[in-house]
Design a protein around this motif. Sequence first.
Motif, PDB file in Angstrom:
ATOM      1  N   ILE A 223     -38.055  34.805  29.191  1.00  0.00           N
ATOM      2  CA  ILE A 223     -37.303  34.531  30.208  1.00  0.00           C
ATOM      3  C   ILE A 223     -36.622  35.802  30.812  1.00  0.00           C
ATOM      4  CG2 ILE A 223     -35.183  33.610  31.057  1.00  0.00           C
ATOM      5  CD1 ILE A 223     -37.318  31.687  30.776  1.00  0.00           C
ATOM      6  N   LEU A 224     -36.302  36.826  29.615  1.00  0.00           N
ATOM      7  CA  LEU A 224     -35.621  38.207  30.126  1.00  0.00           C
ATOM      8  C   LEU A 224     -36.780  38.692  31.003  1.00  0.00           C
ATOM      9  CD1 LEU A 224     -33.645  39.123  27.003  1.00  0.00           C
ATOM     10  CD2 LEU A 224     -32.766  38.288  29.212  1.00  0.00           C
ATOM     11  N   ILE A 225     -38.039  38.694  30.628  1.00  0.00           N
ATOM     12  CA  ILE A 225     -39.022  39.470  31.262  1.00  0.00           C
ATOM     13  C   ILE A 225     -39.111  38.871  32.714  1.00  0.00           C
ATOM     14  CG2 ILE A 225     -41.537  40.006  31.657  1.00  0.00           C
ATOM     15  CD1 ILE A 225     -41.498  39.993  28.435  1.00  0.00           C
ATOM     16  N   ALA A 226     -39.103  37.594  32.869  1.00  0.00           N
ATOM     17  CA  ALA A 226     -39.276  37.110  34.245  1.00  0.00           C
ATOM     18  C   ALA A 226     -38.040  37.429  34.996  1.00  0.00           C
ATOM     19  CB  ALA A 226     -39.250  35.558  34.147  1.00  0.00           C
ATOM     20  N   ALA A 227     -36.898  37.484  34.523  1.00  0.00           N
ATOM     21  CA  ALA A 227     -35.507  37.603  35.084  1.00  0.00           C
ATOM     22  C   ALA A 227     -35.486  39.065  35.668  1.00  0.00           C
ATOM     23  CB  ALA A 227     -34.421  37.300  34.217  1.00  0.00           C
ATOM     24  N   ALA A 228     -36.134  39.890  34.857  1.00  0.00           N
ATOM     25  CA  ALA A 228     -35.935  41.362  35.076  1.00  0.00           C
ATOM     26  C   ALA A 228     -36.863  41.709  36.443  1.00  0.00           C
ATOM     27  CB  ALA A 228     -36.573  42.377  34.021  1.00  0.00           C
ATOM     28  N   VAL A 229     -38.145  41.117  36.303  1.00  0.00           N
ATOM     29  CA  VAL A 229     -39.247  41.255  37.512  1.00  0.00           C
ATOM     30  C   VAL A 229     -38.578  40.790  38.599  1.00  0.00           C
ATOM     31  CG1 VAL A 229     -41.440  40.621  38.305  1.00  0.00           C
ATOM     32  CG2 VAL A 229     -41.117  41.111  35.881  1.00  0.00           C
ATOM     33  N   TYR A 230     -37.924  39.561  38.609  1.00  0.00           N
ATOM     34  CA  TYR A 230     -37.398  38.902  39.857  1.00  0.00           C
ATOM     35  C   TYR A 230     -36.052  39.709  40.416  1.00  0.00           C
ATOM     36  CZ  TYR A 230     -34.484  35.549  42.469  1.00  0.00           C
ATOM     37  OH  TYR A 230     -33.790  35.048  43.640  1.00  0.00           O
ATOM     38  N   PHE A 231     -35.369  40.402  39.676  1.00  0.00           N
ATOM     39  CA  PHE A 231     -34.265  41.097  40.055  1.00  0.00           C
ATOM     40  C   PHE A 231     -34.724  42.378  40.608  1.00  0.00           C
ATOM     41  CE2 PHE A 231     -31.438  38.680  37.436  1.00  0.00           C
ATOM     42  CZ  PHE A 231     -30.755  38.047  38.362  1.00  0.00           C
ATOM     43  N   LEU A 232     -36.003  42.863  40.136  1.00  0.00           N
ATOM     44  CA  LEU A 232     -36.511  44.240  40.706  1.00  0.00           C
ATOM     45  C   LEU A 232     -37.251  43.677  41.931  1.00  0.00           C
ATOM     46  CD1 LEU A 232     -38.270  45.695  37.646  1.00  0.00           C
ATOM     47  CD2 LEU A 232     -36.332  46.550  38.737  1.00  0.00           C
ATOM     48  N   VAL A 233     -37.732  42.662  42.150  1.00  0.00           N
ATOM     49  CA  VAL A 233     -38.330  42.350  43.376  1.00  0.00           C
ATOM     50  C   VAL A 233     -37.356  41.978  44.646  1.00  0.00           C
ATOM     51  CG1 VAL A 233     -39.692  40.447  44.611  1.00  0.00           C
ATOM     52  CG2 VAL A 233     -40.519  41.152  42.454  1.00  0.00           C
ATOM     53  N   ILE A 234     -36.267  41.454  43.950  1.00  0.00           N
ATOM     54  CA  ILE A 234     -35.131  41.163  45.111  1.00  0.00           C
ATOM     55  C   ILE A 234     -34.546  42.613  45.393  1.00  0.00           C
ATOM     56  CG2 ILE A 234     -32.818  40.448  45.530  1.00  0.00           C
ATOM     57  CD1 ILE A 234     -35.344  38.353  45.508  1.00  0.00           C
ATOM     58  N   LEU A 235     -34.349  43.382  44.555  1.00  0.00           N
ATOM     59  CA  LEU A 235     -33.787  45.034  44.686  1.00  0.00           C
ATOM     60  C   LEU A 235     -34.892  45.702  45.716  1.00  0.00           C
ATOM     61  CD1 LEU A 235     -31.602  47.109  44.398  1.00  0.00           C
ATOM     62  CD2 LEU A 235     -33.019  47.648  42.215  1.00  0.00           C
ATOM     63  N   GLY A 236     -36.073  45.507  45.315  1.00  0.00           N
ATOM     64  CA  GLY A 236     -36.884  46.103  46.308  1.00  0.00           C
ATOM     65  C   GLY A 236     -36.988  45.515  47.572  1.00  0.00           C
ATOM     66  N   ARG A 237     -36.791  44.426  47.703  1.00  0.00           N
ATOM     67  CA  ARG A 237     -36.842  43.915  49.125  1.00  0.00           C
ATOM     68  C   ARG A 237     -35.572  44.085  49.883  1.00  0.00           C
ATOM     69  NH1 ARG A 237     -35.371  37.646  49.558  1.00  0.00           N
ATOM     70  NH2 ARG A 237     -33.229  38.701  48.835  1.00  0.00           N
ATOM     71  N   ASP A 238     -34.579  44.390  49.272  1.00  0.00           N
ATOM     72  CA  ASP A 238     -33.185  44.635  49.884  1.00  0.00           C
ATOM     73  C   ASP A 238     -33.289  46.052  50.442  1.00  0.00           C
ATOM     74  OD1 ASP A 238     -32.086  42.204  49.908  1.00  0.00           O
ATOM     75  OD2 ASP A 238     -31.066  42.686  47.943  1.00  0.00           O
ATOM     76  N   ILE A 239     -33.874  46.883  49.573  1.00  0.00           N
ATOM     77  CA  ILE A 239     -34.095  48.535  49.966  1.00  0.00           C
ATOM     78  C   ILE A 239     -35.064  48.466  51.086  1.00  0.00           C
ATOM     79  CG2 ILE A 239     -34.829  50.700  49.095  1.00  0.00           C
ATOM     80  CD1 ILE A 239     -34.126  49.902  46.372  1.00  0.00           C
ATOM     81  N   ARG A 240     -36.148  47.842  51.050  1.00  0.00           N
ATOM     82  CA  ARG A 240     -37.315  47.852  52.333  1.00  0.00           C
ATOM     83  C   ARG A 240     -36.234  47.413  53.434  1.00  0.00           C
ATOM     84  NH1 ARG A 240     -40.435  45.586  48.794  1.00  0.00           N
ATOM     85  NH2 ARG A 240     -40.249  43.405  49.838  1.00  0.00           N
ATOM     86  N   HIS A 241     -35.659  46.350  53.419  1.00  0.00           N
ATOM     87  CA  HIS A 241     -34.801  45.901  54.523  1.00  0.00           C
ATOM     88  C   HIS A 241     -33.679  46.927  55.051  1.00  0.00           C
ATOM     89  CE1 HIS A 241     -35.736  41.403  53.868  1.00  0.00           C
ATOM     90  NE2 HIS A 241     -36.876  42.026  53.984  1.00  0.00           N
ATOM     91  N   HIS A 242     -33.167  47.460  54.093  1.00  0.00           N
ATOM     92  CA  HIS A 242     -32.291  48.515  54.596  1.00  0.00           C
ATOM     93  C   HIS A 242     -32.691  49.697  55.363  1.00  0.00           C
ATOM     94  CE1 HIS A 242     -28.738  51.190  54.183  1.00  0.00           C
ATOM     95  NE2 HIS A 242     -29.312  52.176  53.759  1.00  0.00           N
ATOM     96  N   TYR A 243     -33.909  50.111  54.823  1.00  0.00           N
ATOM     97  CA  TYR A 243     -34.472  51.373  55.355  1.00  0.00           C
ATOM     98  C   TYR A 243     -35.118  50.856  56.897  1.00  0.00           C
ATOM     99  CZ  TYR A 243     -33.900  54.675  51.528  1.00  0.00           C
ATOM    100  OH  TYR A 243     -33.177  55.503  50.895  1.00  0.00           O
ATOM    101  N   ALA A 244     -35.526  49.672  56.928  1.00  0.00           N
ATOM    102  CA  ALA A 244     -36.173  49.211  58.166  1.00  0.00           C
ATOM    103  C   ALA A 244     -35.037  49.240  59.158  1.00  0.00           C
ATOM    104  CB  ALA A 244     -36.918  47.711  58.023  1.00  0.00           C
ATOM    105  N   GLU A 245     -34.033  48.701  58.859  1.00  0.00           N
ATOM    106  CA  GLU A 245     -32.787  48.694  59.596  1.00  0.00           C
ATOM    107  C   GLU A 245     -32.310  49.960  60.315  1.00  0.00           C
ATOM    108  OE1 GLU A 245     -29.591  46.483  57.841  1.00  0.00           O
ATOM    109  OE2 GLU A 245     -30.680  44.337  57.987  1.00  0.00           O
ATOM    110  N   ARG A 246     -32.287  50.950  59.247  1.00  0.00           N
ATOM    111  CA  ARG A 246     -31.850  52.328  59.872  1.00  0.00           C
ATOM    112  C   ARG A 246     -32.932  52.920  60.576  1.00  0.00           C
ATOM    113  NH1 ARG A 246     -30.552  56.284  54.795  1.00  0.00           N
ATOM    114  NH2 ARG A 246     -30.059  57.362  56.523  1.00  0.00           N
ATOM    115  N   GLU A 247     -34.256  52.643  60.570  1.00  0.00           N
ATOM    116  CA  GLU A 247     -35.265  53.109  61.427  1.00  0.00           C
ATOM    117  C   GLU A 247     -35.206  52.522  62.840  1.00  0.00           C
ATOM    118  OE1 GLU A 247     -39.047  52.530  59.619  1.00  0.00           O
ATOM    119  OE2 GLU A 247     -38.647  53.973  57.906  1.00  0.00           O
ATOM    120  N   ASP A 248     -34.714  51.278  62.840  1.00  0.00           N
ATOM    121  CA  ASP A 248     -34.356  50.626  63.977  1.00  0.00           C
ATOM    122  C   ASP A 248     -32.988  51.102  64.857  1.00  0.00           C
ATOM    123  OD1 ASP A 248     -36.665  49.144  63.706  1.00  0.00           O
ATOM    124  OD2 ASP A 248     -35.486  47.159  62.754  1.00  0.00           O
TER     125      ASP A 248
END
Length: 248
Positions: A223-248
């Motif tokens: 479960i800890l491995i699954a949770a770690a991957v999930y939070f990394l995926v969510i963090l990566g998505r938020d970072i991508r959205h942040h930079y995409a909004e800055r570029e716009d």
Amino acid sequence: IGSFIVVKRMVSLAGGISHAAFGGIGLGYYLGIDPILGATIFSLGTAGIISHFRNQAHQHLDTLVAGVWASGMALGILFIYLAPGFAPDLFSYLFGNILLVPVENLALMGLLVCIIIATGTVYYHRFVAVTFDEEYAIVMNLPARGLMLTLIGLTALTVVMLIQVVGVILVIALLALPAAIAREYSSSMKAMILYATLLGTAFTTSGIWLSYILDVPSGATIILIAAAVYFLVILGRDIRHHYAERED
């Protein structure tokens, strides 16, 4: 099954059924039968109760889940207290122990897998319809209530299998996290189910390996491995959205 549950936003339902199944485990100890058999009966019964009151009494799903969640745990504690002797495997049912699953339970798990895959294959398109838009499925004359009952029943059977892998307390995570991660990279329901299955396999395999290396419980490690991957995926998505909004 996790993919349908995540899309339908019924993740808490899996947690409610798994904790209600603890009542069946306690009943198994009390009657001297296989606790997994008791958990199966309780899980399917809980699925039926939730489906009935959800349709007939128009109760909110989260309220029903809270009721069966607490009742199941309370009944399990009561039955175990009343059972003669000591419950030696209780810890494994709470937190799972994939390395100590008996052969007869493996056979039961295999049977449940066949039932779930066969039903999911036959009713796949109908499940997709009722999952994405239940009201539209009713308008299209699909048996939406029956389909939801079947889907909740399959969830109950899946919960019974996962109890033996990660235990009652951690079931909800292993059912939901692979599907939640897969949704971020899927363009179709079939792709989401495939990715979720592969991720679940990867998490359980790596969790077993890491638990062996570190000499720690396998269920919690998975479960800890699954949770770690999930939070990394969510963090990566938020970072991508942040930079995409800055570029716009």
